[in-house]
Structure formats: C-alpha cells, structure tokens
Design an enzyme around this catalytic site. Structure first.
Site, PDB file in Angstrom:
ATOM      1  N   LYS B 161      10.532   2.858   1.497  1.00  0.00           N
ATOM      2  CA  LYS B 161      10.135   3.450   2.781  1.00  0.00           C
ATOM      3  C   LYS B 161       9.157   4.566   2.448  1.00  0.00           C
ATOM      4  O   LYS B 161       9.509   5.538   1.786  1.00  0.00           O
ATOM      5  CB  LYS B 161      11.382   4.033   3.463  1.00  0.00           C
ATOM      6  CG  LYS B 161      11.541   3.659   4.913  1.00  0.00           C
ATOM      7  CD  LYS B 161      12.912   4.041   5.395  1.00  0.00           C
ATOM      8  CE  LYS B 161      12.863   4.882   6.651  1.00  0.00           C
ATOM      9  NZ  LYS B 161      14.244   5.212   7.094  1.00  0.00           N
ATOM     10  N   SER B 231       8.228  -0.550   3.956  1.00  0.00           N
ATOM     11  CA  SER B 231       8.037  -0.116   5.341  1.00  0.00           C
ATOM     12  C   SER B 231       7.465   1.288   5.301  1.00  0.00           C
ATOM     13  O   SER B 231       7.531   1.970   4.289  1.00  0.00           O
ATOM     14  CB  SER B 231       9.351  -0.155   6.116  1.00  0.00           C
ATOM     15  OG  SER B 231      10.239   0.809   5.621  1.00  0.00           O
TER      16      SER B 231
END
Lengths: 371, 371, 371, 371
Positions: B161, B231
């Site tokens: 992330k 992400s």
C-alpha cells in the site's frame, strides 16, 4: 436442399455495418439470404439503450438499399435480435444467419437448420398471460416446421422477441374494456419474457398446457426451458421467433448444441456443450479450434435469492450498476475464458430460461475438422 | 517456530466484522496474532469508495477493544489492505492473516510464511520516482527478512500500500522548494502503484537498479513483477508491505503459489497455479477440494490498447461504468468459475504487476489431503 | 427556558467529524446538548450506500468518547438522519441540532424548538400499514409535546426514520403466523416512507384516521404533508422522529419556515420560504444575508408520470443513473442557486411528502438582522 | 432579406424526428431551409454516447428523402450539433434553425441572423494547437460574413464542432513524420475544445494572435470567450461552425442575447440574459412569456479546483457518475427553474468557454410582445 451459414462480424460502433456491406458487395453474402441477425451492441441493455434501435435502423437501411425494398417491410420479415451491453471482455459483434437454396452438396448427416416466424400482434390484455404463451408456442412450432426440423430434440436454441405493454397500449386496452396484467412497461417486460419462455417450453413439448396457469409466470421457477432465449421490447407488436437446430434436411457444415447452466459458476455446462461439438477445452479451446466456432449464445441471471453457492453477492442491491450488467460481465468473463474469444452473446433477463439462478449456453460450430 | 493461519470470513456490510469478533471471543483467534488483513468490500473501488475506510475503522476499533491499545497505534502496525468492488459473482469477504508462535508441530517441509513492514513516510516529492521505488524495495526486503524467507523464489505475493500525493501535500512540498511529479491525486496514485511494482521487482531482485529510470514508470511495461500487488491511497503516508511466501522455518499446513496471467482470458494461469498446489480443475475444483483453499488473490487490468486477442473491448470508453469495475467483474467471473467460489480478491490497477494487459494470481491452500 | 442552536459543519469524507470534535473540545458545543444530526453524505443514497453507516459509527464513537457512555445506547437516543448523495453542486455537510437549558435570554417572541422521540419497535407485519401510520403519529405527537410546541401550525418540519422489513424479519413474521405486506426490502421501504408521511399528516391533524385505509398508501397521492420528510432503512427497528418548529417557550435567535414545492421547477416555493424568514432573493440571497441561514432541508421526487410541465423527462428510465440521484442533483442546483450555497440537504423518495411530483423546502435562519 | 426561424421540437427517442417530418410534410418548414440543428439527446454525453450518431443518421436520412440528395453530402453542409445527456429535469429536444429568403416583411430594427461554415480538414498534427485555433477563427469569420452580421458585438453565440485525433489518425501522422500533440482521443478532445474556444475568441477579436501560444491551451484559463460553445468528436474532420447573432439585415421576430455565468450558482447571469430580452423572472418567467422563448443554450463545467464558493463539491472524484453529467444536471435544474421549462440545451466541457468554473448562457426569443 438448404444451407445455413453464419457470419460473425465486428463493428466499430452500433451504426457500423460496414463488414456486412462489404460481404454483400463482394458477393459472399446475398442480401436476400439474410434470415436473421443476433448481436451484442455496446449499450447498457436497459430501457434507455438506443444502440439496438440504431443498429436495427442501419441494418434495415442497408438491406433496403441492396434489395430495393422498403425498410419498413424488411423489419417485419428479418428478426434482428440485439442484446445491449458488452461488459468486461465482451466484444461488440453480430452474427448474420444466412439461408441459401441448393448451393452446397450435403457432407454431414445433419446440419444447422434455421427457421423464423412472426405471430399476429399480441393484444395488450394478453401480454404475459396464457394466451401469450400459446401465441409464442404456435409461432415456435411454425418456425420449426419452416426449418424442416423433424424432432423436437433437434431444436437447440429458440430466440423470441416478445411485445410488452406500454402505458399507451395499456390505456387503450382499458378504454376498450379489457384488463391488462399491468400498465408498467418494466413489469410487463418481465412477464412477457416469462410468457416467451413458457411458450418455447410448450412449443417444444417440454411442458403441457395444463402444467401451468397465469399464476405460474414469474412464480414457479421449476418451469423453465434450457433452449429458450427471450427478449422483450416496446418496439415489437408480434412475437418474432428464430429457431436454431440440426436437421438431416439441410446441407452445410455447421452444427449447434446447447446445455443448461446451473448457476453463474457452472463452467461444466460450458465445457460440456463444447464437448458435444467435439471441442476439448482443457482448460481453453485452442486458437486453431476456435476458428471453427461461429456463434456462442448465453443467457444468465443474477440469482434473485442473493446468494451463489451459499455466498452473498451484491448485484441486486447495487444502485450504481444494474444487476443485469453485473451478471453479463461475470458470465461473459467465464465463457470467454474457456473459449478464448470475447465475441460472445451473453444476455440477461433469463427468467424461466434454464435453471433458476443460472441460464443456458448454445454454440454453433463447423463440423469440418471436428475431433 | 511460527505458524501462519488464514481465516476467510464473510461480512454482511463493510462495517460488519462480527465473524472476526466471534472467533476472537471464542478463542479461535488471539487478537494479538492478527498480522494483516486483505479483503474485498462492496464499494466502487474508486477515489470515493468509503467502504475501505469504514471497514478499517471498524477493524481497528475491534482490535483496540480486545487488545486494550489505541486504534491509532494499531493502524500503523497491522496492514489492512482492502480492494473495493465486488462486481458480478464476487462475495464481500476478508482474509485474516494470523501468526502464532510455537503452537504447532511442523508437518510439512515448507509452509506459508508472513512478513509485514512499514517504511518511513515517503516525501511528496519522492512519490512515483526512483526514491519511492527504493523505499518500497527496502521495505519489501525487511518484510522478507522478518518472515524468515530465505530465498527470493519462495516469495509468491507482495502486497504494498503506497502513499500518493494529495493536493495539500503537493502544495506543501512546492512551498518548501520541492518539485512533486504531479499535484493530481489520480495521476499520483497510478505513478505510486508503478513505483510499488518496481519496488517489489527490485526488492525481489527481478530487476536491478540500473534497469530503470524515473521515465520508465508507466512507460516501459516490459518491466513488471508477477508477484507484486499494489494499491495506493491518500490515507497512508508510508509504504505498508505484506510478504507472503513459503519457508522451511514455519510450521502450519498452508502453502502459497502464484502465476502470471497473460491477459484477461488466461484461464491457463488459473489452472496452473491450482495445479502447483495439487488441485485438479477439470474444469472446476471439486467442492470438497475447494475447502482446502483459504485465499485467492488476483490482479488484473483492462488492456490499455483497447483489444483482447485482436477483438475490440469497450471498457476504456465507458462513461457509465469505470473500466476497473468492468475488468474486475470479468476476471472474477473466470476465476470464480474455475474455483467454484465467489470469495476471491480481484483487484484492478495492475500497472507493471504481471504482463501488460494481464495480471497475476496467487492462491493459498492447505497441504492437508493435497493430491 | 431552552435554547436551540444549529451548527452546519463540513466534512472531508463520511468518517470525518473533526469539526464537531473541535467544537466540543473548544467548549462551543456540549456533547450532552447534541439532540439530533441531519446531514448529507457523499454516497449514492441507495441500499448499498454505506457512507451513512460510516458517519453514524464515527459520530456515536465521538459522542461516546466525550460523554463516557456506550455508543449502543446513544444510537437509540440521538437521531442521526443522513441522506446519501451530494449530486452536482451539493457539498457534504451535517447540521448539529443542540438544545441547551437556561443559557440565553429570550430576545424574540418565538424561536426554533426541537423535539425528538422514539417509538416502540414496529412489528414486521405492521410496516407500511395503518398500525405503522398510528405509531408514527403518536411518536410525532410525543416529540411535539417534548418540544413544547403548542400549536400544530408552528411545526414546520418533521423528520422521521422508519423501519422497513428485511427478508429475515419478514420470514420470522411469516413463521409466527403473521402476514407482512411484502418480503421485498425495497418495496417495504417505499411503503414505510408512505406510512411515515401519513403518520406525520395524522400527527399534525392534517388528515383524520378515517381519511385513509391501508390501500391509500402509495396510491392516493392527494394525501400528503408538506412538513413530512421521511427516510426508511433496515438499520432501525422503531420510528425515530425529529420535530422542528417555532415556540414562544424557547429562547434563541433561530426560526424555521417551510413551503411546499409543486414540482421540480418550483423556484417560487424556494423564494417564498426565504421571504417568510425575511430574505430577499432577487434573484439570489446576498452573501451577507446567507450567513444567517443555518439549515436548508428539501424533499423532492422525479415525477412518476414521466413529465414535468408537459415535457418528457428521462429520469425514470435511466439504467445508468438512479432516478433519485437525478432529481436530487437538479433540485439542489435550483435551490443552491437561489441561496448561493451548496450546503443544502436535498433528499429524494418524497412519496406523500409535499405535492405529487414535487416536495417541500424548510429553512432555518437567525432572526438577528432579518429584514 | 433573409428570415431566421427556430423550431424547438421534442422527441420520443434519439431516432424520432417525426415532429420535424410533420412540419416538412405540412409545409411549415421547407427542407431546404434547414440550416443547422442544435439538440439534446438522452445519452450519457461521453465517448460511448451513440444517441448523437443515431439522431444524426435519422436526420440526414429525413432531409435526404425530402431533398432528393445524398445524406453523405448533407452531413457536410448542415451542422448537426448534439449534446448527449438530459440529466435531471432536462427534456430531450432539438432546435431546428431555418433560413428563408424574402418571405417576411421587416418588423424590428435588428433580428436573429444565422451563419454556418465548414473549414478544410484539420491535419492531426494541428489539432489542439495554434494552427487549429487559426483555422477555427477563419471559419468563424466566414460564418459571420455569410450571416451578414456587421459588428462583432452583435455575435452572441458561436457553436463549433472540432475534430480530434483518433489513435488511427495519430498513427498516420506519426508515420508521415509529423508530431501530434497526443495520441489519446480523450486528451485530444479537451485540447480541441480549447482550440475551438481560442478560435472563437480570436475570430471575434476578443484576443489577438500574440495573446497566446500553444502552451496557453488548457493552461491559461484567463483566456476565455463567453460566446464560445465548443464540442469535439471523432466523427468530424473539419471545423463546423454555427454563428448566431443579431443583424439589421435580417427580417424575422427573433433576437438573441448572451451572458457569462461566473459559476454554477450564478442565477444572476440567467436572470440578466432574460432581462436583455425583455423578460422578468421574478422569480420565474411566466408561462405566457415563456412561449416567446425558442432556444436556451448553456455551457458549464464542474469547477476543477474542487470547490464552489468555498465549499467542497464531489463531482470530480465520483467513480459512479461522470463529472459532466453531475454539472449538467445541476445547472439545468437552476436554469430550467428560472425559465419554467426543461427544454434547454445544457452542455459540459466548457474549458475557456466563459469564466473558469462557470460558463455562459444564450437565449433566443421572439421580440413580439416583449416587455
């Protein structure tokens, strides 16, 4: 002896029929041989999907130009069945079903047979009721007869376009003392699809007249036909039927098979229908074999009970994306993955068309070089 | 010796963690053992998808309650990676990755190993550039070290992330005399994902530092890692990494494998990764075998060249449905069909994560009873 | 003597209540004075809009922290009414309604009065029927009493959150030998809103008990209340009511007025309600005057007959955008244009709430400096 | 002496031009007098909005039928400018601009004048650059000349349809050694709209050639024209221009006025343009007066800075609804509310067309009975 041919063509947009025009101009297709069209356009598949009307207008103008006949006549003779929505990996395309007389020598014991028929207009008060079912059944039988298919089990796919009630039609019926089932076009469309599916089941003798009443439609989901593919729309007033099957009375190298799909994850149904036609999908049809395939026709439905194999899905409660768009995208992803090609017809609204929560698949392929 | 366990749990809505709560209350899971969460929530997966924040807030409150520690601390220790969008047949669910010490006897030569690591905050001017790549690479190496995975080839999935630039962060950097790559959060997110993928490739020595420059990100799509799942979001300031692999240093019965997917129709990649773990999918994993599977992780991407195997797709030009929603729905339909289960993690935005136009799949399954 | 204050606050996302937190920390608001919240969150406003739950969870955790009481209790005491969907020019915001005792000297003959009340849980078989109407009416009367509003005509806005039937609740009722109106949550929500509107009309004596039967709900659209604003959701089991009116028994400088809106183009209704409060909108409230406004509350509805002043609209047939999102965006564009501010509460689903095809508007403003 | 007439007609769907057909058949309109069409169709207004092509095909077939000339010729002579998207209260409709010679006696000092012009095809490498700006400017001047409008200030609305680069056109240009600005059609469309707006400003002498460079487009938003309304599409290769203004050289009773709109809440601009034409909107044009209005043309834009008058809007971050659909719906709600009629043309993509974050409004109305 008749020969059926199927041309799967691509389009750059819903008004682009240049590939068909080219084939007619080059003499590959005679305009008069075009018996039916089944295609996927890149709209949303809903009430406000105008890609279907745009394609149909363009097609009829094209045929009119080549045949020297009014488009208004042709639209009542050549079924043009379009499903809007090329979600995910689907590619916009259309299959042109051509029937020619006495052209080809017979090479296979049985070959693809095509029949089309149009019913009389369905009165508004009949839509979605037993009288509608019977009208569809009779039209299906007429199309089978026209196709020269002798046994009901040789029919593998019956596409029906059913009229539905509009607010205006309902009002006129009420003014005439009749009682339509509903004045709501959306409800009417669902009931009309149910009547179409029941009509196919009845026309194919899968069910008998006393197996159902008006109350069975959209209620008794045990009644279904794995060979019925129904659409409904305000643009038609009579039932339009395309029957696809195999017949010893037809020349040509094509053949059709079908299978029910038990749910949206039923990859087995896809592999089985391919096996019926001599394809190994282990796990995918080879690129070489895939050239034998000329049409893939699928119906599917978001499970209305909200679960697939015990797990919650979110299709029915999504305010952003219509449930039919969800399910078409998912099932097309599966079928295209097995076949290795996105040019597949996947249509939603599969009430009574195959098992509840599932649907059906039909494939047309050449027998030439089949395993 | 450590043991990794994975619990795949369902939710009724994005704020529903009652299943995890139940397992903690019953003693099946110790709250302190929760090392990471990877899940699918039923949002749209875009900038305005708040289902991820809702889930994360609920999770951290739950862990806080059971651990007696502030949620604000836990959020910086336990990676909670959520992908919004359960298009089509996907079912909202989350996998809880637990690590316990000294509980289980070692039964297999190698077992699932889990490592997590957090980098220092990434300055706004570094986001999406080589410095960002290096920060991710170092964090990946730290997580591998922490997981006790000795060989790079034993790493099968690296979830990262990455922070991105917000308008405010960019403005602050500019005021401080720095030059961020962009002030546009959406562009920044794509570059951050690219930096994350490059960072994984570098951390796993799939590429070397001089194989790329800043200009390679989002440009040289030959550079990719089939083990990177990235992400990016405004809610994080440092890189959060979860490494999943196999190691002889771990007890437990789980094992992970991965495969690239060459395109959205690559069913072969799905079948192959299952075969790596001893599953036959012919064409579908049996219901009995499927109970051995505890997590399915997929990255995918609408082919940015507008075609799949030569045929036009319409995902990139659809004003109504976001392209990532389209591709997730399609690929999930395929993968769920092979596995027979909609509880799969399918995430879009796969730039440099697997082959261009394709992506990757990783599966975690029990070795108990494997074929 | 009680004083009502209203704080209109902005949020960066649905979990952001930092402005309220700041006001409580600074002492401007006492947490115990928070009587109700009415707000707009940036979701889609549909069944799968989780921004409302996210906000509510965050709010209750915040109040719980400041009050030292369990969130589970507070949620049954402080109505938190959220409408999802900030289409177009609307800005996500929430109005905090505070009630304090004995703080302020009375300066105006009449001032804003706030009353809240919760009914007993509504049995599933009662939802959307006369018993539900009566339950709402009684709760409305209790809230009016609590607010110390002596005359029904001094009530200007009644917000009700009604329970609806879920599949599970309906099944339980059927198992217990009861007959719920429907098992479909969406249908149930519409009937529950109708029951709420009838309940407000009854509670305010706009209609009498024998003016309607069960069959009138969602059928007789002549029955309506221009002061009823109803939402319905699965998350509540009892009717939650917020009554807003003017009373000589309250101190404070705020005042409320309301007007029906005859259709979505009824700018006259907007201008009139502003005039009731001393504002000239010619054509727009001046920026200086606009600071006197503390809340704008609007209900609206896409005309279900498909036309506005004789011209076809396309909201009801749009498969891409939900009809409620369409109408909220349009009416908010109009109201925000007159007021010069996008922080307005515009909510759809206005069956029986104001004229058919229209809705209503209520505005709260300071009397200080009013023209 | 020429006379301009404008017929605002409704449609049941994008292929329905029956009202125009009826007026031609009845002799009210001569097909040869149709100079231009400007309309709103009920699509999504994006790249995949095919309602525009459907309408255009139907229109050209209709004119072809009545004129006995090929549709392929007419499409290069009669500008047909359509904006997709009838969000909220907008009603699908089209304005037919007719020019007839010597029919009417002159009754007013000045009356609506219409000019149209087509440029040479714009080479791909010029699109979105200064050469494109100059091509538009020259075409605008030609249309003004053709319209017989003598003073630049008498021009009130210039509609331009600009070509953009397609992937294929860009590739061909690159192969020929040219350097297009971009190969991305979406980016190209935005730059083409900017070039169109600059071209109008230049053609009207609002700016001078050395006021801008290539780098000013989509960057220097201080450069704008409140009379430019630009669309861009792959379907055209040359710039198509419709100029609307007032001229003493025209008979007829119509007159046009325009105003900039400073932002999406600028109701003042709407009221002012109506006042220019003798309408009182206090707050709404009366139904009787509204019959004098024959066309309302609006451009608007979601403020790209994310705020309107200081308050956050959510249009730019919405993954579910396109930002242009949001802003069209909101501004149409405002304008329709002031005018009392949903048959208005509200189009997005207003870069450099009116103030940044705002846009413009033009209204055509009869001078007969004006106050």
């Amino acid at each position: 002896m008749r020969t059926a041919r199927v041309f799967r063509l691509s389009m750059a947009h819903p008004g682009d029929l240049s590939e068909l025009d080219g084939l007619i101009v080059s003499g590959t297709i005679k305009a008069a041989d075009v018996a039916a069209i089944i295609g996927k356009t890149e709209g949303n598949g809903g009430v406000n999907d105008f890609t279907r009307g745009y394609f149909t207008q363009t097609l009829m103008a094209l045929l009119s130009k080549h045949l020297g006949r009014p488009a208004a006549e042709l639209v009542r003779e050549v079924p043009c069945v379009l499903s809007g929505g090329t979600e995910g990996v689907m590619s916009p395309h259309y299959s042109v079903f051509c029937v020619s007389e006495g052209e080809a020598a017979k090479r296979y014991p049985s070959a693809l047979a095509i029949g089309t028929a149009f019913s009389a207009p369905v009165p508004a008060e009949d839509v979605g009721r037993s009288a509608h079912v019977e009208s569809v059944a009779a039209t299906v039988r007429a199309a089978i007869l026209g196709a020269g298919i002798e046994r009901a089990e040789d029919v593998h796919f019956v596409q029906v376009k059913c009229p539905c009630v509009t607010v205006a039609r309902a009002a006129a019926a009420i003014a005439a003392g009749k009682t339509p089932l509903t004045s709501d076009p959306n409800k009417s469309m669902a009931f009309a699809r149910a009547a179409g599916a029941f009509g196919v089941a009845l026309g194919l003798s899968e069910i008998k007249p006393d197996d159902f009443t008006d109350a069975s439609l959209l209620a008794d989901f045990a009644i279904q036909s794995p060979r019925a593919s129904i659409s409904s729309g305000v643009e038609v007033e009579s039932n339009e039927v395309v029957v696809l099957g195999n017949s010893p009375n037809w020349a040509g190298d094509l053949r059709i098979a079908h299978r029910p799909m038990s749910d949206a994850l039923d990859i087995g149904g896809v592999v089985d229908v391919l096996a019926d036609l001599g394809f190994a999908a282990s796990p995918q049809v080879s690129a070489a074999d895939a050239t034998r395939i000329s049409s893939v026709l699928v119906k599917c439905e978001p499970d209305r009970r909200g679960r697939i194999r015990g797990h919650r899905h979110t299709m029915l409660d999504d305010t952003d994306i219509n449930a039919q768009r969800h399910i078409r995208g998912a099932v097309a992803g599966l079928v295209a993955g097995v076949i290795g090609d996105g040019r597949i017809f996947v249509s939603g609204g599969a009430e009574h068309q195959g098992p509840d929560g599932g649907g059906l698949i039909a494939v047309i392929a050449s027998q030439e070089g089949a395993g």
